[in-house]
Design a protein around this motif. Structure first.
Motif, PDB file in Angstrom:
ATOM      1  N   GLN A 127      18.359  75.799  25.029  1.00 33.92           N
ATOM      2  CA  GLN A 127      18.197  76.975  25.881  1.00 33.92           C
ATOM      3  C   GLN A 127      16.918  76.860  26.720  1.00 33.92           C
ATOM      4  N   PRO A 128      16.876  77.506  27.891  1.00 34.82           N
ATOM      5  CA  PRO A 128      15.659  77.482  28.704  1.00 34.82           C
ATOM      6  C   PRO A 128      14.510  78.193  28.001  1.00 34.82           C
ATOM      7  N   GLU A 129      13.290  77.843  28.368  1.00 37.35           N
ATOM      8  CA  GLU A 129      12.129  78.421  27.693  1.00 37.35           C
ATOM      9  C   GLU A 129      12.125  79.946  27.823  1.00 37.35           C
ATOM     10  N   GLY A 130      11.981  80.612  26.680  1.00 30.32           N
ATOM     11  CA  GLY A 130      11.978  82.068  26.641  1.00 30.32           C
ATOM     12  C   GLY A 130      13.305  82.680  26.272  1.00 30.32           C
ATOM     13  N   ALA A 131      14.362  81.881  26.219  1.00 31.08           N
ATOM     14  CA  ALA A 131      15.690  82.401  25.852  1.00 31.08           C
ATOM     15  C   ALA A 131      15.865  82.366  24.339  1.00 31.08           C
ATOM     16  N   PRO A 132      16.523  83.357  23.760  1.00 33.19           N
ATOM     17  CA  PRO A 132      16.810  83.325  22.318  1.00 33.19           C
ATOM     18  C   PRO A 132      17.607  82.085  21.957  1.00 33.19           C
ATOM     19  N   CYS A 133      17.219  81.425  20.857  1.00 33.38           N
ATOM     20  CA  CYS A 133      17.910  80.193  20.488  1.00 33.38           C
ATOM     21  C   CYS A 133      18.248  80.115  19.003  1.00 33.38           C
ATOM     22  N   TRP A 134      17.690  81.012  18.154  1.00 39.65           N
ATOM     23  CA  TRP A 134      17.980  80.936  16.722  1.00 39.65           C
ATOM     24  C   TRP A 134      17.530  82.223  16.047  1.00 39.65           C
ATOM     25  N   ALA A 135      18.093  82.494  14.862  1.00 43.03           N
ATOM     26  CA  ALA A 135      17.700  83.658  14.069  1.00 43.03           C
ATOM     27  C   ALA A 135      17.792  83.303  12.596  1.00 43.03           C
ATOM     28  N   ASP A 136      16.817  83.756  11.830  1.00 45.49           N
ATOM     29  CA  ASP A 136      16.894  83.599  10.382  1.00 45.49           C
ATOM     30  C   ASP A 136      16.260  84.815   9.713  1.00 45.49           C
ATOM     31  N   ALA A 137      16.461  84.905   8.402  1.00 46.38           N
ATOM     32  CA  ALA A 137      15.933  86.047   7.662  1.00 46.38           C
ATOM     33  C   ALA A 137      15.591  85.625   6.247  1.00 46.38           C
ATOM     34  N   MET A 138      14.556  86.266   5.699  1.00 46.10           N
ATOM     35  CA  MET A 138      14.116  86.024   4.328  1.00 46.10           C
ATOM     36  C   MET A 138      14.706  87.107   3.433  1.00 46.10           C
ATOM     37  N   PHE A 139      15.269  86.676   2.305  1.00 47.21           N
ATOM     38  CA  PHE A 139      15.856  87.618   1.354  1.00 47.21           C
ATOM     39  C   PHE A 139      15.405  87.275  -0.060  1.00 47.21           C
ATOM     40  N   HIS A 140      14.954  88.292  -0.804  1.00 44.43           N
ATOM     41  CA  HIS A 140      14.584  88.078  -2.207  1.00 44.43           C
ATOM     42  C   HIS A 140      15.819  87.764  -3.041  1.00 44.43           C
ATOM     43  N   ASP A 141      16.953  88.376  -2.683  1.00 38.84           N
ATOM     44  CA  ASP A 141      18.226  88.096  -3.353  1.00 38.84           C
ATOM     45  C   ASP A 141      19.072  87.279  -2.384  1.00 38.84           C
ATOM     46  N   LEU A 142      18.886  85.974  -2.404  1.00 45.09           N
ATOM     47  CA  LEU A 142      19.569  85.113  -1.441  1.00 45.09           C
ATOM     48  C   LEU A 142      21.086  85.131  -1.651  1.00 45.09           C
ATOM     49  N   GLU A 143      21.525  85.093  -2.903  1.00 50.82           N
ATOM     50  CA  GLU A 143      22.968  85.103  -3.162  1.00 50.82           C
ATOM     51  C   GLU A 143      23.586  86.424  -2.735  1.00 50.82           C
ATOM     52  N   GLY A 144      22.842  87.525  -2.924  1.00 47.25           N
ATOM     53  CA  GLY A 144      23.334  88.816  -2.470  1.00 47.25           C
ATOM     54  C   GLY A 144      23.480  88.860  -0.957  1.00 47.25           C
ATOM     55  N   ALA A 145      22.518  88.274  -0.242  1.00 46.31           N
ATOM     56  CA  ALA A 145      22.583  88.233   1.215  1.00 46.31           C
ATOM     57  C   ALA A 145      23.772  87.398   1.679  1.00 46.31           C
ATOM     58  N   LYS A 146      23.991  86.272   1.019  1.00 46.48           N
ATOM     59  CA  LYS A 146      25.109  85.407   1.388  1.00 46.48           C
ATOM     60  C   LYS A 146      26.441  86.132   1.168  1.00 46.48           C
ATOM     61  N   SER A 147      26.543  86.870   0.072  1.00 41.58           N
ATOM     62  CA  SER A 147      27.770  87.611  -0.209  1.00 41.58           C
ATOM     63  C   SER A 147      27.993  88.705   0.827  1.00 41.58           C
ATOM     64  N   PHE A 148      26.930  89.435   1.182  1.00 47.33           N
ATOM     65  CA  PHE A 148      27.033  90.539   2.140  1.00 47.33           C
ATOM     66  C   PHE A 148      27.445  90.027   3.518  1.00 47.33           C
ATOM     67  N   TYR A 149      26.687  89.088   4.048  1.00 47.39           N
ATOM     68  CA  TYR A 149      26.966  88.611   5.409  1.00 47.39           C
ATOM     69  C   TYR A 149      28.244  87.766   5.456  1.00 47.39           C
ATOM     70  N   GLY A 150      28.549  87.124   4.351  1.00 48.48           N
ATOM     71  CA  GLY A 150      29.809  86.393   4.305  1.00 48.48           C
ATOM     72  C   GLY A 150      30.995  87.319   4.474  1.00 48.48           C
TER      73      GLY A 150
END
Length: 265
Positions: free
Chosen positions: A4-27
């Motif tokens: 992507q050109p400079e300044g354009a959104p190119c990725w997103a991530d998030a930190m979760f204390h319950d990683l498996e719970g996050a995977k189940s929810f977003y899945g």
């Protein structure tokens, strides 16, 4: 997808204390599948929609007590140079540019109004492999408590041109790179809870907004706003069970005419 050109959104991530719970929810809500967690990179786990990399989730580092939240990364050609511009514009570099194997170089920054975002200098990992498809990133808006400060900062660092939406009810601007609008900026009013810090709200595409909201609610998510029709799609704002804010939007279901805008800079 290409870098992507400079300044354009190119990725997103998030930190979760319950990683498996996050995977189940977003899945369930977004239809994501997940790759293997990388022990070399602190359990970083890539999320896929229809086999394409669209985001990532990661557990906190030892001793890290931060609340869960989504972080939007903006593409840069030289992370160190942009980090210097962040400081010159009055912002703070939270995490100095750090090489992540051959994948690229990351940096975390905070604008003078308290908005945290990431920088990503691509290596083998160029960013989103899909956008605007079900399960993939679609759009993002900066929610600012100090809108004038944030506007000045982001335009100074990334060279955005801004347009103002003609609506007396809201203070909303659009940030453009060339002919493309890449971000929105909403001023936070007294209607927002005082304890809610400014943030960048990430929108993920869904095939059916109402169905996604229903799935989220059944899994412990909280509906913050909507669902609502708009000229850009039917959308809703949510919080996941661990408190991370995000939005979903069905871009195939549109209603009304786009708002008028005027050049602000």
């Amino acid at each position: 997808m290409a870098v992507q050109p400079e300044g354009a959104p190119c990725w997103a991530d998030a930190m979760f204390h319950d990683l498996e719970g996050a995977k189940s929810f977003y899945g369930d809500v977004l239809g994501w599948t997940f790759g293997e967690s990388s022990s070399e990179y602190g359990g970083y786990t890539t999320a896929y929609a229809n086999g394409k990399a669209v985001a990532a989730v990661v557990p906190p580092m030892p001793g890290q007590e931060s609340d869960s939240q989504w972080c939007l990364y903006l593409a840069v050609r030289d992370a160190a140079a942009v980090a210097s511009r962040v400081r010159e514009a009055g912002g703070e570099v939270v995490l100095e540019p750090m090489r992540v194997g051959d994948f690229g170089t990351m940096c975390l920054a905070r604008d003078p109004g308290g908005i945290v975002f990431g920088l990503w200098q691509a290596g083998t990992h160029e960013g989103f492999e899909a956008m605007g498809e079900p399960g993939a990133y679609c759009w993002a808006e900066i929610f600012a408590r100090e809108p004038a400060t944030s506007d000045a900062f982001f335009t100074a660092v990334f060279g955005y041109r801004t347009k103002e939406v003609e609506d007396d009810a809201v203070d909303f601007r659009l940030f453009d790179l060339g002919d493309d609008t890449v971000l929105g900026r909403m001023a936070m009013t007294e209607d927002f809870p005082a304890e809610l810090p400014p943030w960048i709200n990430v929108y993920f595409t869904v095939a059916d907004c109402d169905e996604a909201v229903s799935r989220a609610a059944k899994l412990g998510g909280v509906l913050r706003f909507g669902p609502m029709d708009s000229p850009f799609g039917r959308f809703a704002a949510l919080s996941d069970p661990q408190g991370a804010n995000f939005s979903v939007i069905d871009i195939t279901t549109t209603r009304g005419e786009p708002p008028k805008v005027t050049s602000a800079s």
